[in-house]
Each structure stands twice: as C-alpha cells, then as structure tokens.
Write a protein that holds these residues in place. Structure first.
Motif, PDB file in Angstrom:
ATOM      1  N   ALA A  17       0.118   0.482   4.641  1.00 24.72           N
ATOM      2  CA  ALA A  17      -0.114   1.480   3.025  1.00 24.72           C
ATOM      3  C   ALA A  17      -1.296   1.996   3.202  1.00 24.72           C
ATOM      4  N   ILE A  18      -2.160   1.725   2.945  1.00 28.35           N
ATOM      5  CA  ILE A  18      -3.617   2.817   3.255  1.00 28.35           C
ATOM      6  C   ILE A  18      -3.088   4.403   3.470  1.00 28.35           C
ATOM      7  N   PHE A  19      -3.342   4.251   5.314  1.00 26.96           N
ATOM      8  CA  PHE A  19      -2.874   5.482   5.150  1.00 26.96           C
ATOM      9  C   PHE A  19      -1.740   6.186   5.161  1.00 26.96           C
ATOM     10  N   LEU A  20      -0.967   6.228   4.985  1.00 29.26           N
ATOM     11  CA  LEU A  20       0.916   6.305   3.913  1.00 29.26           C
ATOM     12  C   LEU A  20      -0.134   7.021   2.553  1.00 29.26           C
ATOM     13  N   GLY A  21      -0.262   5.812   1.915  1.00 28.85           N
ATOM     14  CA  GLY A  21      -0.619   6.443   0.579  1.00 28.85           C
ATOM     15  C   GLY A  21      -2.276   7.802   0.508  1.00 28.85           C
ATOM     16  N   VAL A  22      -2.745   7.428   1.597  1.00 22.16           N
ATOM     17  CA  VAL A  22      -4.007   8.096   1.376  1.00 22.16           C
ATOM     18  C   VAL A  22      -3.253   9.579   2.097  1.00 22.16           C
ATOM     19  N   SER A  23      -2.906   9.696   3.210  1.00 19.20           N
ATOM     20  CA  SER A  23      -2.079  10.909   3.859  1.00 19.20           C
ATOM     21  C   SER A  23      -0.840  11.534   2.548  1.00 19.20           C
ATOM     22  N   ALA A  24      -1.266  10.959   1.716  1.00 16.48           N
ATOM     23  CA  ALA A  24      -0.114  11.100   0.202  1.00 16.48           C
ATOM     24  C   ALA A  24      -0.443  12.457  -0.547  1.00 16.48           C
ATOM     25  N   ILE A  25      -1.417  12.020  -0.372  1.00 15.41           N
ATOM     26  CA  ILE A  25      -2.594  13.145  -1.568  1.00 15.41           C
ATOM     27  C   ILE A  25      -2.783  14.611  -0.098  1.00 15.41           C
ATOM     28  N   PRO A  26      -2.630  15.190  -1.220  1.00 21.48           N
ATOM     29  CA  PRO A  26      -2.820  16.540  -0.902  1.00 21.48           C
ATOM     30  C   PRO A  26      -4.649  17.577  -1.230  1.00 21.48           C
ATOM     31  N   PHE A  27      -5.132  16.950   0.277  1.00 20.90           N
ATOM     32  CA  PHE A  27      -6.306  17.170   0.175  1.00 20.90           C
ATOM     33  C   PHE A  27      -6.519  18.978   0.440  1.00 20.90           C
ATOM     34  N   TYR A  28      -7.132  19.328   0.014  1.00 21.92           N
ATOM     35  CA  TYR A  28      -7.084  21.182   0.467  1.00 21.92           C
ATOM     36  C   TYR A  28      -8.688  21.147   0.778  1.00 21.92           C
ATOM     37  N   MET A  29      -8.756  20.859   2.492  1.00 22.41           N
ATOM     38  CA  MET A  29     -10.800  20.897   2.768  1.00 22.41           C
ATOM     39  C   MET A  29     -10.553  22.162   3.734  1.00 22.41           C
ATOM     40  N   PRO A  30     -10.915  22.837   3.550  1.00 20.72           N
ATOM     41  CA  PRO A  30     -10.797  24.019   4.961  1.00 20.72           C
ATOM     42  C   PRO A  30     -12.275  23.199   5.666  1.00 20.72           C
ATOM     43  N   ALA A  31     -13.390  22.922   5.701  1.00 18.50           N
ATOM     44  CA  ALA A  31     -14.629  22.579   6.016  1.00 18.50           C
ATOM     45  C   ALA A  31     -14.410  21.268   7.699  1.00 18.50           C
ATOM     46  N   VAL A  32     -13.061  20.027   6.223  1.00 18.85           N
ATOM     47  CA  VAL A  32     -13.047  19.215   7.270  1.00 18.85           C
ATOM     48  C   VAL A  32     -11.684  19.662   8.222  1.00 18.85           C
ATOM     49  N   ALA A  33     -11.027  20.192   8.070  1.00 16.25           N
ATOM     50  CA  ALA A  33      -9.931  21.103   8.818  1.00 16.25           C
ATOM     51  C   ALA A  33     -10.582  21.599  10.294  1.00 16.25           C
ATOM     52  N   GLN A  34     -11.131  22.267   9.674  1.00 20.96           N
ATOM     53  CA  GLN A  34     -12.108  23.102  10.747  1.00 20.96           C
ATOM     54  C   GLN A  34     -12.958  22.615  11.664  1.00 20.96           C
ATOM     55  N   LYS A  35     -13.197  21.161  11.227  1.00 19.46           N
ATOM     56  CA  LYS A  35     -14.359  20.534  11.851  1.00 19.46           C
ATOM     57  C   LYS A  35     -13.100  19.053  12.970  1.00 19.46           C
ATOM     58  N   PHE A  36     -12.186  19.205  12.243  1.00 23.58           N
ATOM     59  CA  PHE A  36     -10.508  17.743  12.936  1.00 23.58           C
ATOM     60  C   PHE A  36     -10.656  19.501  13.589  1.00 23.58           C
ATOM     61  N   ASN A  37     -10.283  20.238  13.695  1.00 20.55           N
ATOM     62  CA  ASN A  37      -9.436  21.411  14.709  1.00 20.55           C
ATOM     63  C   ASN A  37     -10.187  21.435  16.184  1.00 20.55           C
ATOM     64  N   SER A  38     -11.839  21.829  15.720  1.00 23.54           N
ATOM     65  CA  SER A  38     -12.014  22.034  16.539  1.00 23.54           C
ATOM     66  C   SER A  38     -12.964  20.625  17.967  1.00 23.54           C
ATOM     67  N   THR A  39     -12.735  19.164  16.626  1.00 26.22           N
ATOM     68  CA  THR A  39     -13.167  18.324  18.167  1.00 26.22           C
ATOM     69  C   THR A  39     -11.899  18.463  18.596  1.00 26.22           C
ATOM     70  N   ALA A  40     -10.934  17.933  18.017  1.00 23.45           N
ATOM     71  CA  ALA A  40      -9.154  17.659  18.758  1.00 23.45           C
ATOM     72  C   ALA A  40      -8.827  19.079  19.789  1.00 23.45           C
ATOM     73  N   GLY A  41      -9.310  19.894  19.935  1.00 22.25           N
ATOM     74  CA  GLY A  41      -9.326  20.955  20.322  1.00 22.25           C
ATOM     75  C   GLY A  41     -10.310  20.560  22.256  1.00 22.25           C
ATOM     76  N   ALA A  42     -11.707  19.674  21.692  1.00 20.02           N
ATOM     77  CA  ALA A  42     -12.117  20.142  22.836  1.00 20.02           C
ATOM     78  C   ALA A  42     -11.634  18.423  23.346  1.00 20.02           C
ATOM     79  N   VAL A  43     -10.626  17.371  22.644  1.00 21.17           N
ATOM     80  CA  VAL A  43     -10.356  16.621  23.570  1.00 21.17           C
ATOM     81  C   VAL A  43      -9.239  16.814  24.102  1.00 21.17           C
ATOM     82  N   ASP A  44      -8.096  17.620  23.525  1.00 20.58           N
ATOM     83  CA  ASP A  44      -7.049  18.447  24.716  1.00 20.58           C
ATOM     84  C   ASP A  44      -7.252  19.079  25.243  1.00 20.58           C
TER      85      ASP A  44
END
Length: 192
Positions: A17-44
């Motif tokens: 419920a928390i995962f689906l509920g929070v993911s339904a909120i549109p967060f526009y956060m370029p810094a968070v997106a960039q950090k996630f993209n960088s971390t995921a890219g390193a792992v991938d």
C-alpha cells in the motif's frame, strides 16, 4: 494461521500500500532522478555475479535493520516510502510517466515477489519476538530472509544483465523459487 504468518501478511499489505500510494504521487525531483540514474547505471554495468552481490548486500542491510523489534517497523515504512518516492521522481522527471505505472510494472516481475516479502518477514519477525518472546523462531527467520534476498538478487540481476531477454521469462525461475521459499518457510515454522 500462525501469528508470525499473520504479521508477515499484514506488513506485506502495508508495504504494498505504501509503495503503490507513494509512487502514485508525482515527484518532480531532478537531483533525486539524476542520483538514482547514476547509481543504477553503475550497478547495471557490473558483470552478473558482482551485480548479484551488490544488490544482495544492499537489500540484506535493509532487511537486517528491519528485524530490530519495533524500530524495524519504522525502517520498513521509511524504506518503502523512500523506494516509492525515488521511483516516482525518476519516472516523472526522466520519462514523464506516473510513478504508479512503473510500480505496477515492477510488481509484475518475479524479483519483486521474491524481494518485497522478505522485508515484511523481517519487520513481522521483529514484532513477533516482542509479542511472544519466541527467540528461536525469530532467529530462524534471519537466514531465511538472507536466502530469499539472495534468490531475489539473482533473479533481479538476471533481468538486468540479460536485457535482451523478456524479463517475464524469468518467471520460469522465479515461480519455482517462490514455491521453494514457501516450503522452506513452512519447514522452519514446524521446526521452531
């Protein structure tokens, strides 16, 4: 149904419920997106086995903290909220699609059904030991969660590493692993 099983199901429902509920909120956060993209890219970009180890060790660290009685419930809520928020920030900022769409798609993949219940097992076990003082059953759940997360990391890494293969084919490994985990869980509950 055993008390521990009930607690696990309750926490798993709360987690979803928390995962689906929070993911339904549109967060526009370029810094968070960039950090996630960088971390995921390193792992991938890692080879398969190091990727499994990276994902497994990260998820195990979270799950072990969720075993802490009472505090683990808060950690479960926070980590689930954080995951939903980062997913929404990434998909909203980068792809301009709602995070809930990505969350639902992730929940159709086998690694999600191997990984997510492990956090509910950890938090449920932490509360269970407070309610019952059954330390034996509590301790038995720690290697069980580690096994569950190792299987989840193996499948998730395969989904990432073998990008050219449709991720849904990994249900061929994920479904038997889920059945095996259920049988191991039942065995441990009978032994405790």
């Amino acid at each position: 149904m055993r008390l521990l099983s009930k607690l696990i199901l309750i926490f798993f429902g709360i987690e979803l419920a928390i995962f689906l509920g929070v993911s339904a909120i549109p967060f526009y956060m370029p810094a968070v997106a960039q950090k996630f993209n960088s971390t995921a890219g390193a792992v991938d970009s890692e080879p398969y086995v190091p990727m499994v180890i990276t994902i497994f060790s990260h998820n195990l660290m979270i799950a072990l903290s969720e075993f802490i009685p009472i505090i683990g419930i808060g950690i479960l809520i926070y980590s689930t909220y954080s995951t939903g928020m980062v997913l929404s920030a990434f998909t909203t900022t980068v792809y301009h699609i709602p995070g809930i769409a990505a969350a639902v798609i992730l929940l159709t993949l086998p690694h999600s059904w191997l990984e997510l219940p492990s956090y509910a097992v950890a938090a449920g076990s932490g509360l269970y030991v407070i309610l019952t003082r059954d330390w034996r059953r509590f301790v038995m759940m720690i290697p069980f969660v580690a096994l569950e997360l190792l299987m989840a990391a193996s499948v998730e890494s395969a989904e990432i590493y073998f990008r050219s293969v449709n991720s849904y084919y990994f249900w061929l490994a994920g479904a038997p692993l889920l059945v095996m985990l259920y049988l191991v869980y039942e065995y441990l509950q009978k032994k405790a």
